[in-house]
Scaffold this active site. Sequence first.
Site, PDB file in Angstrom:
ATOM      1  N   ASP A 114       0.822  -1.208   0.000  1.00  9.99           N
ATOM      2  CA  ASP A 114       0.000   0.000   0.000  1.00  9.99           C
ATOM      3  C   ASP A 114       0.860   1.263   0.000  1.00  9.99           C
ATOM      4  O   ASP A 114       1.888   1.329   0.670  1.00  9.99           O
ATOM      5  CB  ASP A 114      -0.875  -0.021   1.272  1.00  9.99           C
ATOM      6  CG  ASP A 114      -1.856   1.132   1.320  1.00  9.99           C
ATOM      7  OD1 ASP A 114      -2.750   1.170   0.465  1.00  9.99           O
ATOM      8  OD2 ASP A 114      -1.717   2.001   2.215  1.00  9.99           O
ATOM      9  N   GLU A 148       1.262  -0.491  -5.099  1.00 11.41           N
ATOM     10  CA  GLU A 148       0.224   0.505  -5.262  1.00 11.41           C
ATOM     11  C   GLU A 148       0.923   1.851  -5.373  1.00 11.41           C
ATOM     12  O   GLU A 148       1.326   2.442  -4.379  1.00 11.41           O
ATOM     13  CB  GLU A 148      -0.755   0.537  -4.084  1.00 11.41           C
ATOM     14  CG  GLU A 148      -1.990   1.336  -4.428  1.00 11.41           C
ATOM     15  CD  GLU A 148      -2.417   2.397  -3.424  1.00 11.41           C
ATOM     16  OE1 GLU A 148      -3.441   3.051  -3.673  1.00 11.41           O
ATOM     17  OE2 GLU A 148      -1.748   2.592  -2.402  1.00 11.41           O
TER      18      GLU A 148
END
Length: 552
Positions: free
Chosen positions: A204, A246
Amino acid sequence: MLLYDNPTWYKDAVFYELYVRAFRDGNGDGHGDFKGLLAELDYLQELGVDCVWLLPIFPSPLVDDGYDVADYYGIHEDYGTLDDFKAVVDGLHARGMYIIVDIVVNHTSDQHPWFIESRSSKESPKRSWYVWSETDQKYRHARIIFIDTETSNWTYDETTAEYYWHRFYSQQPDLNYDNPDVQQEMLDIITYWLDLGIDGFRVDAAPYLIEREGTNCENLPETHDYIKRMRAHVDNRWPGRILLAEANQWPEDVRPYFGDNDEFNMAFHFPLMPRLYMALKQRSRKCIVDILQRTPEIPALAQWCIFLRNHDELTLEMVTEEERQFMWEQYAPEPRMRQNLGIRRRLASLLDNDRRQIELLNALLFSLPGAPIIYYGDEIGMGDDVWRHDRNGLRTPMQWKNTKHGGFSDADTLYEAVLDDDVFGYQHLNVQQQKVDPDSLWNTLRHMLRVRKRFCAFGRGTFAFALPENEAVLAYWRQMDGSQDDYAPSGEGECMLVLANLTGENQQTMLDLTAYMGKTPRDVLKNEVWPPVQDGQYPVNLAPYAFHWLQF
Ligand code: NOJ
């Protein structure tokens, strides 16, 4: 070790993103859990999923649905125990499927013991695990991401009269990656989960690890250095496991995240996604062509991850200001549909629940370069509810049946109510009903995935546009021409041409097929033979929103 016999398995894989809380409740408490997920592994296999990506599964106060981690070594109690989790991992592996989990490296919850300790005093041994400052004037070139909620990336903390740094909600303080202990701790966390048997991580918020004055604090060289360390750590001990980035950035800024096969194995292609929708409204392939022509080559072992929707708002960060306004006008006419720089709607509702357009975008998703990711529920065309808080309206319970709560749970109250409106309600939109209907979206997508898997070219082939005169026609070649990496399991000489009509009207055009004279193309989705190529110019007539995968 059969799973890693091909260390580039992820290139051919079909990914499925799911939120454990939303998928299936196995213990009747109104929250989805690992017991529920375990019961649905056959469902995923039947659909044609190869790798499951789980949203964060760790203990968390859920201010940001688990992207605010309070303990990296545990499982959120609502989801079950570590043993329940292991059963899912084993169950997937037994079916030849893979599992990656979301790891939130950039920040923790403000309820994490590290932060509680860090904020307790300036002398705390954990003080330097986070980014503290006497003023809120540092790093002013860094943009604010959650613009609907946050007005600054700094929040004042009264206990020690200093500000702490956060790129997302103020309840998500950023870790300080200039601190070697933080760097080491995250590697230890990776070790812990890989030792438990998972196949990798979706990492993330990768671009934001390091801050430097005078920069926008994204994609900094020191961030890349740390990711190299992460990759080396993984490759050394767990070959065949993957790191997926990401990094919501322009293609030229994502490219370095693949490094020289020494950073991420995979990265999402964020800028392509909104352009798939934009092309439909512009009735032209131009924006898709532009962004893919702007996309640099990636290293031999790397792969893009492409997607139509995910658990977040449909992000419009990677478009121009003018394009963003256009997308908002076209796809988010009600203010409530907009969120931050995006649109909080699901695939089916964005496309007015028009089957032809839903199938068309999926046909592109399954044939453009990259590994496709399906967001749970989109395979049956689930809808959303823009009136719910934050992004909750697109994280509603999976609709399994037409019984109470859509068959998701026996509980009286759910973490979030199942959709029950006239169009997208569970009463008429659910897995059970679609599985028995041969013409349902579910069966159509399942068929597409089966066909995709017969051709290596879709996961590994070269990519080239055919650019016929009519711009409403998107056409591209996927070919196995021998330039592929050594791990391609099969597919030698495969040559596929994908054709798509981006409009709701018939479209005619001429394709230059001089190089294919005498060949007879076959539509592999419909299993139909097309007229042979007799002279160089090949006329095609495409029905509204039609798509074809032609094998030569
Ligand atoms: C990206 C995730 O996809 C999103 O859901 C989350 O809010 C932010 N990162 C912060 O972790």
